[in-house]
Scaffold this motif. Structure first.
Motif, PDB file in Angstrom:
ATOM      1  N   SER A 155       0.525  -1.169  -0.205  1.00 53.91           N
ATOM      2  CA  SER A 155      -0.096  -0.318   0.165  1.00 53.91           C
ATOM      3  C   SER A 155       1.573   1.193  -0.189  1.00 53.91           C
ATOM      4  CB  SER A 155      -1.084   0.273   1.011  1.00 53.91           C
ATOM      5  OG  SER A 155      -1.756   1.373   1.084  1.00 53.91           O
ATOM      6  N   SER A 156       0.901   2.406   0.712  1.00 51.35           N
ATOM      7  CA  SER A 156       1.293   3.494   0.790  1.00 51.35           C
ATOM      8  C   SER A 156       0.846   4.304   1.683  1.00 51.35           C
ATOM      9  CB  SER A 156       0.697   4.639  -0.579  1.00 51.35           C
ATOM     10  OG  SER A 156       2.038   4.817   0.048  1.00 51.35           O
ATOM     11  N   GLY A 157       1.556   5.507   2.224  1.00 56.87           N
ATOM     12  CA  GLY A 157       1.269   5.827   3.111  1.00 56.87           C
ATOM     13  C   GLY A 157       0.619   7.015   2.790  1.00 56.87           C
ATOM     14  N   GLY A 158       0.407   7.251   0.960  1.00 57.97           N
ATOM     15  CA  GLY A 158      -0.764   7.834   0.114  1.00 57.97           C
ATOM     16  C   GLY A 158      -2.633   7.627   0.694  1.00 57.97           C
ATOM     17  N   HIS A 159      -2.418   6.431   1.670  1.00 54.51           N
ATOM     18  CA  HIS A 159      -4.145   5.656   1.480  1.00 54.51           C
ATOM     19  C   HIS A 159      -4.608   7.208   2.059  1.00 54.51           C
ATOM     20  CE1 HIS A 159      -2.231   5.030   5.600  1.00 54.51           C
ATOM     21  NE2 HIS A 159      -3.505   4.679   5.858  1.00 54.51           N
ATOM     22  N   GLY A 160      -3.532   8.248   2.861  1.00 52.85           N
ATOM     23  CA  GLY A 160      -4.057   9.067   3.873  1.00 52.85           C
ATOM     24  C   GLY A 160      -4.977  10.220   2.816  1.00 52.85           C
ATOM     25  N   ASN A 161      -4.212  10.099   1.474  1.00 50.85           N
ATOM     26  CA  ASN A 161      -5.235  10.838   0.330  1.00 50.85           C
ATOM     27  C   ASN A 161      -6.866  10.615   0.142  1.00 50.85           C
ATOM     28  OD1 ASN A 161      -2.781  12.442  -0.068  1.00 50.85           O
ATOM     29  ND2 ASN A 161      -2.241  11.248  -1.401  1.00 50.85           N
ATOM     30  N   SER A 162      -7.197   8.966   0.802  1.00 55.85           N
ATOM     31  CA  SER A 162      -8.833   8.905   0.298  1.00 55.85           C
ATOM     32  C   SER A 162      -9.303   7.325   0.688  1.00 55.85           C
ATOM     33  CB  SER A 162      -9.046   9.301  -0.921  1.00 55.85           C
ATOM     34  OG  SER A 162     -10.839   8.903  -1.392  1.00 55.85           O
ATOM     35  N   PRO A 163     -10.410   7.615   1.457  1.00 52.62           N
ATOM     36  CA  PRO A 163     -10.930   6.476   2.397  1.00 52.62           C
ATOM     37  C   PRO A 163     -11.210   6.229   0.583  1.00 52.62           C
ATOM     38  CG  PRO A 163     -12.633   8.664   2.226  1.00 52.62           C
ATOM     39  CD  PRO A 163     -11.303   8.687   2.101  1.00 52.62           C
ATOM     40  N   GLN A 183      -7.405   6.483  -2.952  1.00 51.54           N
ATOM     41  CA  GLN A 183      -8.022   5.484  -3.411  1.00 51.54           C
ATOM     42  C   GLN A 183      -7.395   4.345  -2.979  1.00 51.54           C
ATOM     43  OE1 GLN A 183     -12.652   5.235  -4.312  1.00 51.54           O
ATOM     44  NE2 GLN A 183     -11.244   4.968  -6.154  1.00 51.54           N
ATOM     45  N   SER A 184      -6.891   3.312  -4.551  1.00 51.22           N
ATOM     46  CA  SER A 184      -6.712   2.718  -4.291  1.00 51.22           C
ATOM     47  C   SER A 184      -5.280   2.576  -2.918  1.00 51.22           C
ATOM     48  CB  SER A 184      -5.915   2.022  -5.407  1.00 51.22           C
ATOM     49  OG  SER A 184      -4.725   3.101  -5.683  1.00 51.22           O
ATOM     50  N   LYS A 185      -5.177   2.609  -2.437  1.00 49.87           N
ATOM     51  CA  LYS A 185      -3.835   2.006  -1.689  1.00 49.87           C
ATOM     52  C   LYS A 185      -4.669   1.792  -0.450  1.00 49.87           C
ATOM     53  CE  LYS A 185      -1.205   1.537  -3.826  1.00 49.87           C
ATOM     54  NZ  LYS A 185      -0.594   0.439  -3.858  1.00 49.87           N
ATOM     55  N   THR A 186      -5.865   3.320  -0.124  1.00 55.19           N
ATOM     56  CA  THR A 186      -7.092   2.548   1.102  1.00 55.19           C
ATOM     57  C   THR A 186      -7.600   1.199   0.547  1.00 55.19           C
ATOM     58  OG1 THR A 186      -7.898   4.431   1.845  1.00 55.19           O
ATOM     59  CG2 THR A 186      -9.063   2.717   1.996  1.00 55.19           C
ATOM     60  N   ALA A 187      -7.819   0.489  -0.117  1.00 57.88           N
ATOM     61  CA  ALA A 187      -8.727  -0.594  -1.187  1.00 57.88           C
ATOM     62  C   ALA A 187      -7.276  -1.766  -0.709  1.00 57.88           C
ATOM     63  CB  ALA A 187      -8.892  -0.077  -2.295  1.00 57.88           C
ATOM     64  N   GLY A 282      -0.461  12.710   9.073  1.00 60.55           N
ATOM     65  CA  GLY A 282       1.015  11.553   9.412  1.00 60.55           C
ATOM     66  C   GLY A 282       1.560   9.929   9.341  1.00 60.55           C
ATOM     67  N   SER A 283       2.333   9.806  10.063  1.00 59.17           N
ATOM     68  CA  SER A 283       2.679   8.821   9.838  1.00 59.17           C
ATOM     69  C   SER A 283       1.793   7.743  10.128  1.00 59.17           C
ATOM     70  CB  SER A 283       4.131   7.542  10.001  1.00 59.17           C
ATOM     71  OG  SER A 283       3.969   8.287  11.502  1.00 59.17           O
ATOM     72  N   GLY A 284       1.686   6.729   9.860  1.00 60.50           N
ATOM     73  CA  GLY A 284       0.373   5.206  11.228  1.00 60.50           C
ATOM     74  C   GLY A 284      -0.672   5.122   9.702  1.00 60.50           C
ATOM     75  N   VAL A 285      -1.178   4.120  10.657  1.00 62.43           N
ATOM     76  CA  VAL A 285      -2.799   4.391   9.547  1.00 62.43           C
ATOM     77  C   VAL A 285      -4.155   4.032   9.792  1.00 62.43           C
ATOM     78  CG1 VAL A 285      -3.415   1.910  10.934  1.00 62.43           C
ATOM     79  CG2 VAL A 285      -3.926   1.782   8.374  1.00 62.43           C
ATOM     80  N   ARG A 286      -4.735   5.023   8.428  1.00 64.58           N
ATOM     81  CA  ARG A 286      -6.333   6.309   8.995  1.00 64.58           C
ATOM     82  C   ARG A 286      -7.592   4.629   9.643  1.00 64.58           C
ATOM     83  NH1 ARG A 286      -2.472   8.783   8.553  1.00 64.58           N
ATOM     84  NH2 ARG A 286      -2.146  10.570   7.252  1.00 64.58           N
ATOM     85  N   PRO A 287      -8.355   5.284  10.414  1.00 59.83           N
ATOM     86  CA  PRO A 287      -8.571   4.618  10.915  1.00 59.83           C
ATOM     87  C   PRO A 287      -9.505   4.002   9.559  1.00 59.83           C
ATOM     88  CG  PRO A 287      -9.446   6.623  12.191  1.00 59.83           C
ATOM     89  CD  PRO A 287      -7.557   6.491  11.365  1.00 59.83           C
ATOM     90  N   TYR A 288     -10.407   4.856   9.210  1.00 63.90           N
ATOM     91  CA  TYR A 288     -11.210   4.083   7.469  1.00 63.90           C
ATOM     92  C   TYR A 288     -10.275   2.874   6.864  1.00 63.90           C
ATOM     93  CZ  TYR A 288      -7.958   7.505   4.763  1.00 63.90           C
ATOM     94  OH  TYR A 288      -7.245   8.304   4.177  1.00 63.90           O
ATOM     95  N   ALA A 289      -8.851   3.082   6.938  1.00 67.18           N
ATOM     96  CA  ALA A 289      -8.484   2.383   6.534  1.00 67.18           C
ATOM     97  C   ALA A 289      -8.011   0.691   6.544  1.00 67.18           C
ATOM     98  CB  ALA A 289      -7.188   2.589   6.015  1.00 67.18           C
TER      99      ALA A 289
END
Length: 312
Positions: A155-163, A183-187, A282-289
């Motif tokens: 995945s990527s820290g870029g998952h923070g760009n979109s649920p 979105q694709s990295k959240t997926a 910042g770093s870490g994983v977003r709750p929605y992911a």
């Protein structure tokens, strides 16, 4: 789910390399598949796994091109796979099933980032189709030979760009390349959460990860001037100090695929060879992911789109 995202003090860090996390680990007799394993951090992952004794199968959209990059690396095999084409995914999986070898390590590393608006022949947004749906279908079709395997989603820290944009997942109402990438990295992360829930009883454990910031061919769609403006390189093309080398960038996915420190765990998001903590920025994983309800919803949606579901 978030209570599982706790550091384990692995002893590695953001400067560890793929070779270092494999020190003392013997993969002789193991079979790995690394999508995109001929370029960037995928190539370094392939090199490290093969160096530890594994046979590494590298699927590629252009097998001849991939073979040139893998020349000289022992125990590597190349096969054809286009993740944006579900027929190609099916054909690759059928060849693997006919081959009969168990796959011990599946590193879903291939991906595209911030490309111009492009759609598959099914009308799907290309980043979502390639980064998520192709890998979703691949894992489901390979499941009969994945018993006891580790499945790793890059995945990527870029998952923070979109649920997940449930109301417009294919950006039919206006395209934003960075949100599409996010979105694709959240997926990728949600997929690992749900795969681990569904397949842990068969010994299949799944992880997702952020490899770190690395200059690789993944940036091919981003003009150099834009990369400079974002601080990714200076006027001479040199990255900032916090960027990783490709050997360091490959470390977390190699660790995820092989480390005995992760035995009995799964459904986790990793970064810097460590379990990441939950964070709103910042770093870490977003709750929605890592939301298990969203993970189940995405699985059902992906099954509907692809017509593939090994757990139906």
């Amino acid at each position: 789910m978030s209570d599982k995202q706790q550091r384990i003090n692995s002893g590695f860090d953001n400067r560890s390399t793929a070779a270092e996390v494999l020190d003392g680990i013997d993969l002789t007799g193991k079979t790995a598949v690394v999508t995109g394993g001929y370029s960037g951090i995928g190539l370094e992952t392939t090199r490290a796994l093969a160096g530890a004794g594994a046979t590494v199968i590298v699927p590629a959209r252009r097998p001849d091109h991939a073979a040139k990059h893998l020349d000289g690396i022992e125990r590597t095999e190349v096969d054809e796979l286009d993740l944006a084409d579900l027929d190609s995914v099916r054909d690759f999986a059928e060849r693997r099933l006919a081959d009969g070898r168990r796959i011990d390590l599946l590193v879903n590393n291939a991906g595209i980032m911030a490309c111009p608006e492009t759609r598959t022949d099914r009308g799907w947004e290309l980043q979502f189709a390639t980064n998520h749906l192709g890998h979703y279908a691949l894992v489901n079709r390979l499941l009969p030979v994945l018993e006891g395997a580790r499945v790793v989603m890059t995945s990527s820290g870029g998952h923070g760009n979109s649920p997940i944009r449930w109301d417009d997942p294919h950006f039919e109402r206006g395209y934003d390349r960075w949100k599409a990438y996010g979105q694709s990295k959240t997926a990728n992360i949600l997929f690992a959460v749900e795969l681990d829930r569904l397949a842990a009883s068969a010994g299949v454990r799944a992880f997702a990860l952020h490899p770190g910031a690395i200059l690789t061919p993944l940036q091919r769609h981003i003009p150099v001037e834009e990369q400079r403006e974002m601080g990714w390189m200076d006027e001479e093309g040199n990255p900032p100090d916090y960027f990783k080398t490709t050997e360091q960038g490959a470390a977390t996915q190699t660790w995820a695929a092989t480390s005995p420190q992760l035995e009995g765990m799964g459904g986790l998001y990793l970064e810097d060879c460590e379990v990441a903590e939950v964070s709103e920025e910042g770093s870490g994983v977003r709750p929605y992911a890592i939301d298990p309800v969203a993970a189940q919803r995405l699985w059902a949606f992906s099954a509907e789109l692809t017509g593939v579901n090994a757990f139906a």
